[in-house]
Motif scaffolding. Structure first.
Motif, mmCIF file in Angstrom:
data_model
loop_
_atom_site.group_PDB
_atom_site.id
_atom_site.type_symbol
_atom_site.label_atom_id
_atom_site.label_comp_id
_atom_site.label_asym_id
_atom_site.label_seq_id
_atom_site.Cartn_x
_atom_site.Cartn_y
_atom_site.Cartn_z
ATOM 1 N N LYS A 154 36.618 66.817 99.796
ATOM 2 C CA LYS A 154 37.680 67.727 100.246
ATOM 3 C C LYS A 154 38.784 67.792 99.193
ATOM 4 C CE LYS A 154 39.953 70.239 103.278
ATOM 5 N NZ LYS A 154 41.166 70.503 102.491
ATOM 6 N N CYS A 155 39.129 66.647 98.617
ATOM 7 C CA CYS A 155 40.119 66.631 97.529
ATOM 8 C C CYS A 155 39.622 67.453 96.344
ATOM 9 C CB CYS A 155 40.398 65.202 97.071
ATOM 10 S SG CYS A 155 41.226 64.164 98.289
ATOM 11 N N ALA A 156 38.331 67.271 96.014
ATOM 12 C CA ALA A 156 37.746 68.019 94.893
ATOM 13 C C ALA A 156 37.806 69.523 95.155
ATOM 14 C CB ALA A 156 36.310 67.570 94.666
ATOM 15 N N GLU A 157 37.571 69.914 96.413
ATOM 16 C CA GLU A 157 37.642 71.344 96.769
ATOM 17 C C GLU A 157 39.061 71.877 96.575
ATOM 18 O OE1 GLU A 157 36.434 74.261 100.518
ATOM 19 O OE2 GLU A 157 36.477 72.095 100.766
ATOM 20 N N ASP A 158 40.062 71.088 96.976
ATOM 21 C CA ASP A 158 41.450 71.500 96.777
ATOM 22 C C ASP A 158 41.786 71.608 95.294
ATOM 23 O OD1 ASP A 158 41.814 71.515 99.491
ATOM 24 O OD2 ASP A 158 42.829 69.577 99.588
ATOM 25 N N ILE A 159 41.289 70.659 94.503
ATOM 26 C CA ILE A 159 41.548 70.686 93.059
ATOM 27 C C ILE A 159 40.893 71.907 92.429
ATOM 28 C CG2 ILE A 159 41.067 69.476 90.887
ATOM 29 C CD1 ILE A 159 41.411 66.839 92.453
ATOM 30 N N LYS A 160 39.680 72.231 92.894
ATOM 31 C CA LYS A 160 38.992 73.442 92.410
ATOM 32 C C LYS A 160 39.808 74.687 92.752
ATOM 33 C CE LYS A 160 34.637 75.992 93.121
ATOM 34 N NZ LYS A 160 35.163 77.080 93.950
ATOM 35 N N LEU A 189 38.912 58.592 88.977
ATOM 36 C CA LEU A 189 38.837 57.467 89.902
ATOM 37 C C LEU A 189 37.876 57.757 91.055
ATOM 38 C CD1 LEU A 189 42.598 56.403 90.118
ATOM 39 C CD2 LEU A 189 40.762 55.234 88.914
ATOM 40 N N MET A 190 37.916 58.966 91.594
ATOM 41 C CA MET A 190 37.084 59.292 92.758
ATOM 42 C C MET A 190 35.604 59.351 92.404
ATOM 43 S SD MET A 190 39.218 62.043 95.073
ATOM 44 C CE MET A 190 39.266 63.322 93.827
ATOM 45 N N SER A 191 35.293 59.755 91.179
ATOM 46 C CA SER A 191 33.886 59.972 90.808
ATOM 47 C C SER A 191 33.251 58.774 90.112
ATOM 48 C CB SER A 191 33.779 61.198 89.892
ATOM 49 O OG SER A 191 34.492 60.979 88.680
ATOM 50 N N ARG A 192 34.028 57.729 89.861
ATOM 51 C CA ARG A 192 33.506 56.620 89.058
ATOM 52 C C ARG A 192 32.437 55.811 89.795
ATOM 53 N NH1 ARG A 192 38.089 52.964 87.092
ATOM 54 N NH2 ARG A 192 37.824 52.088 89.177
ATOM 55 N N GLU A 193 32.654 55.540 91.089
ATOM 56 C CA GLU A 193 31.741 54.695 91.850
ATOM 57 C C GLU A 193 31.358 55.364 93.168
ATOM 58 O OE1 GLU A 193 33.849 51.116 92.424
ATOM 59 O OE2 GLU A 193 33.792 50.488 90.318
ATOM 60 N N GLN A 194 30.231 54.914 93.709
ATOM 61 C CA GLN A 194 29.775 55.403 95.008
ATOM 62 C C GLN A 194 30.540 54.687 96.125
ATOM 63 O OE1 GLN A 194 26.904 57.600 95.184
ATOM 64 N NE2 GLN A 194 27.390 57.934 97.340
ATOM 65 N N HIS A 195 30.920 55.442 97.165
ATOM 66 C CA HIS A 195 31.662 54.900 98.296
ATOM 67 C C HIS A 195 30.956 55.264 99.598
ATOM 68 C CE1 HIS A 195 35.278 53.781 95.934
ATOM 69 N NE2 HIS A 195 34.952 54.827 95.188
ATOM 70 N N PRO A 196 31.353 54.654 100.725
ATOM 71 C CA PRO A 196 30.767 55.035 102.016
ATOM 72 C C PRO A 196 30.905 56.533 102.273
ATOM 73 C CG PRO A 196 32.023 53.013 102.253
ATOM 74 C CD PRO A 196 32.260 53.494 100.861
ATOM 75 N N HIS A 197 30.011 57.044 103.147
ATOM 76 C CA HIS A 197 29.889 58.494 103.333
ATOM 77 C C HIS A 197 31.206 59.138 103.764
ATOM 78 C CE1 HIS A 197 27.920 62.284 103.948
ATOM 79 N NE2 HIS A 197 28.293 62.318 105.230
ATOM 80 N N GLU A 198 31.944 58.507 104.677
ATOM 81 C CA GLU A 198 33.189 59.099 105.154
ATOM 82 C C GLU A 198 34.202 59.273 104.022
ATOM 83 O OE1 GLU A 198 34.830 56.947 108.386
ATOM 84 O OE2 GLU A 198 33.148 57.362 109.752
ATOM 85 N N ILE A 199 34.268 58.262 103.169
ATOM 86 C CA ILE A 199 35.195 58.348 102.041
ATOM 87 C C ILE A 199 34.744 59.439 101.076
ATOM 88 C CG2 ILE A 199 36.122 57.086 100.047
ATOM 89 C CD1 ILE A 199 35.947 54.535 101.701
ATOM 90 N N GLN A 200 33.400 59.528 100.878
ATOM 91 C CA GLN A 200 32.896 60.572 99.969
ATOM 92 C C GLN A 200 33.210 61.968 100.493
ATOM 93 O OE1 GLN A 200 31.527 58.229 96.851
ATOM 94 N NE2 GLN A 200 31.910 60.396 97.041
ATOM 95 N N LEU A 201 33.163 62.153 101.811
ATOM 96 C CA LEU A 201 33.508 63.458 102.376
ATOM 97 C C LEU A 201 34.985 63.770 102.119
ATOM 98 C CD1 LEU A 201 31.633 63.386 105.815
ATOM 99 C CD2 LEU A 201 31.012 64.686 103.762
ATOM 100 N N ALA A 202 35.850 62.759 102.268
ATOM 101 C CA ALA A 202 37.279 62.964 101.991
ATOM 102 C C ALA A 202 37.511 63.269 100.507
ATOM 103 C CB ALA A 202 38.071 61.727 102.412
ATOM 104 N N PHE A 203 36.783 62.569 99.639
ATOM 105 C CA PHE A 203 36.893 62.837 98.200
ATOM 106 C C PHE A 203 36.439 64.265 97.872
ATOM 107 C CE2 PHE A 203 36.570 58.169 96.538
ATOM 108 C CZ PHE A 203 37.807 57.922 97.090
ATOM 109 N N PHE A 220 30.915 66.643 94.795
ATOM 110 C CA PHE A 220 30.212 67.554 95.706
ATOM 111 C C PHE A 220 28.801 67.048 95.985
ATOM 112 C CE2 PHE A 220 32.978 71.445 94.467
ATOM 113 C CZ PHE A 220 33.830 71.181 95.528
ATOM 114 N N SER A 221 28.151 66.532 94.952
ATOM 115 C CA SER A 221 26.784 66.031 95.121
ATOM 116 C C SER A 221 26.742 64.868 96.101
ATOM 117 C CB SER A 221 26.215 65.601 93.766
ATOM 118 O OG SER A 221 26.144 66.687 92.870
ATOM 119 N N ARG A 222 27.662 63.930 95.958
ATOM 120 C CA ARG A 222 27.666 62.758 96.833
ATOM 121 C C ARG A 222 27.974 63.123 98.284
ATOM 122 N NH1 ARG A 222 31.075 58.732 92.810
ATOM 123 N NH2 ARG A 222 29.347 58.279 91.354
#
Length: 597
Positions: A463-469, A447-461, A496-498
């Motif tokens: 952070k979630c990806a880092e926790d999952i890693k 769900l998080m990686s499917r579409e592009q979102h505003p920068h603030e949301i991408q930073l939060a996503f 991470f790229s976004r």
């Protein structure tokens, strides 16, 4: 139930169950100490003294060989001591009265010839009062063969109860009824039926509690559905002939039997309810539970009118426990609402549950199951704002979401395009202990990686990806690292790229190679965008080199983008050209090889 302190509050369903069981275990431990060591609690310091708050006297006070001593041991529920003293009285030729012998049979039939324990004390009953049905204290778990059920304590052949019953010089109706109820309770239904025939042959009459036990045992006496109903009718006719007035538990036992009578149950259960109304017997929650089970057991044929009529009655009352099966109603009714996908009925049921003391029928396990079903239905049928409002109020004050609940919530967020809530859901998942669930992690990353979102949301996503890693790489005692899937690695690389985390994204791409997975076009393009955003031409060149080495169709397009979109130094241009040369040379080599062929 729990200490009102954030540090002491349980964080998930497993902890909540452990905490509640620990509280109950502490109570049982206190009871055990008081009963085993009463000599340490014989001083009365309280002023004024309140007798009902003082420990009971649980050690025999009467010594010697007498009927009074036997009565005392029966009253104290000392099963083995009572049997031993009875045998000594018989051997000594001392007659024991019928009343005392019946009391001993009551004790033996209730405990199943085993000793009284703290666990059994939880379900103990006043055996001297004629208003309790021993067979209804514990429901049959599983039928293993005709006339028998699977229990922790089974009715053994020629046990003390049978032995004492056989040597009784005289027997009355109480003697037979106690044996019947004990046999049904401890899984000897066929023997109970034979004992009932003996009771009739001796021209005795059974009481209502014995008939209730026999009706409960019907599914273990007959195989065919119609035969079960016919046998239940035989017992009902006998009640009428012996002028025994049925009570609430009689009708509940009958409905419980009809649950195991297939189509016969549906056709006869409503007649049972009408008979209850005619006798002015008010249903309990167990009555409604049996009725809902009968009509909503088979998927596909749900008459919603039945549950609506049941709720009409339940909404008007605040219930008190009258049957052990009362506790099952709210969970059964909520399951029916979910099967019907009827949110209005579910909300009506929830209001009825909160009325008066009705909520007390839901213990820890039933409470979580009830709220879990309700929340899944909310996610399916309600607007996202309503779902989030309920989620905030319910978790974790009244229930702990299950993995299915989290999946339902994620799907509801996706349908409503409210994916910005995902980071807070991820925090709840960590607290609930779901941060290592493959299915949840895959859905979250997808769900998080499917579409592009505003920068603030991408930073939060990110952070979630880092926790999952971190969760994937976490190791500990008896805890192996989670296995990465290609999809999960690609999603983390995209996130991470976004967020502009070029090096972290490249590490994920390298991890893809390590597990022999080829990066998708989306991963490649997102990484190139990230390299452009952070002005890292070297990273872009590494990506082109990787694509060329994997012989990907997108390698030429990536190379062209790198040439156009990046300011390259002469050295970088040469490196890029060399990648092309390598590709061309390999192409020419393959062409020459094909010519030779």
């Amino acid at each position: 139930m729990f200490q009102d302190d954030p540090f002491l509050m349980p964080r998930n369903a497993a902890s909540a169950r452990l905490f509640s069981l620990s509280k109950e275990s502490g109570r049982n431990a206190a009871k055990y100490i008081i009963k085993q060591f009463p000599q340490y609690f014989d001083k009365t310091f309280a002023e004024p003294n309140v007798p009902c708050l003082m420990p009971e006297i649980l050690t025999p006070q009467i010594e010697g060989l007498s009927e009074e001593a036997l009565k005392e041991r029966i009253h104290l529920r000392r099963v083995k001591d009572s049997v031993d003293l009875f045998d000594r009285l018989v051997q000594a030729g001392t007659p024991v009265s019928l009343e005392t012998t019946n009391s001993l049979l009551d004790l033996l039939c209730f405990y199943g010839d085993g000793e009284s324990t703290p666990e059994k004390e939880e379900e103990k009953e006043d055996l001297e009062e004629p208003g309790v049905n021993a067979s209804e204290q514990k429901a049959p778990k599983k039928q293993s063969q005709r006339g028998s059920q699977s229990f922790d304590s089974r009715w053994r052949e020629n046990n003390n109860a049978e032995r004492i019953f056989k040597i009784m010089p005289e027997r009355n109706a109480h003697s037979y009824c106690t044996m019947i109820r004990g046999m049904v309770k401890h899984g000897a239904s066929a023997k109970a039926y034979d004992m009932y025939i003996d009771l009739l042959n001796e021209r005795h009459k059974a009481d209502v509690h014995t008939f209730n036990a026999l009706i409960t045992a019907v599914p273990y006496l007959k195989e065919r559905f119609l035969e079960r109903w016919e046998l239940a009718k035989v017992f009902l006719n006998h009640m009428a002939q012996q002028e025994v007035q049925p009570n609430l538990l009689t009708f509940n036992a009958l409905l419980k039997t009809l649950r195991r009578c297939g189509g016969v149950g549906k056709s006869m259960s409503l007649l049972v309810i009408k008979e209850m109304e005619a006798l002015d017997i008010e249903p309990s929650l167990a009555t409604y539970d049996h009725l809902l089970f009968i009509f909503y057991k088979d998927v596909g044929s749900y008459p919603s009118g039945i549950i609506s009529e049941v709720l009409d009655d339940v909404e008007k009352r605040s219930f008190t426990p009258q049957d052990p099966d009362d506790a099952n109603f709210f969970a059964t009714a909520m399951q029916a609402c979910c099967d019907l996908k009827d949110i209005k009925l579910a909300c009506r049921l929830n209001k009825a549950m909160e009325k008066g003391d009705n909520w007390k029928f839901l213990d820890v396990d039933r409470l979580n199951a009830y709220w879990s079903k309700f929340f899944s239905l909310l996610c399916m049928m309600e607007q996202i704002d309503v779902v989030l409002k309920w989620y905030k109020e319910m978790s974790p004050s009244v229930f702990y979401p299950t993995p299915k609940n989290i999946l339902d919530l994620l799907q509801a967020l996706d349908a409503a395009n409210h994916l910005e809530v995902i980071p807070s859901v991820w925090e709840d998942m960590k607290q609930l202990g779901f941060n290592r669930r493959h299915d949840l992690l895959e859905e979250l990353l997808s769900l998080m990686s499917r579409e592009q979102h505003p920068h603030e949301i991408q930073l939060a996503f990110a952070k979630c990806a880092e926790d999952i890693k971190a969760a994937h790489e976490q190791t500990g005692r008896e805890q192996a690292p989670l296995e990465w899937t290609g999809h999960a690695l690609g999603s983390v690389a995209v996130l991470f790229s976004r967020a502009g985390r070029t090096q972290d994204a490249w590490n994920m791409i390298e991890r893809l190679q390590q597990i022999n997975r080829i990066p998708t076009d989306q991963v490649m393009n997102e990484f190139l965008d990230c390299a452009k955003q952070t002005n890292c031409p070297d990273e872009a060149i590494k990506l082109v080199k990787l694509a060329a080495s994997l012989d990907l169709p997108s390698s030429q397009r990536l190379k062209s983008r790198t040439e156009k979109e990046f300011e390259l130094s002469e050295k970088q241009k040469k490196t890029l050209e060399s990648i092309k040369s390598d590709s061309d040379s390999s192409d020419s080599d393959s062409d020459s090889d094909s010519d030779r062929d």
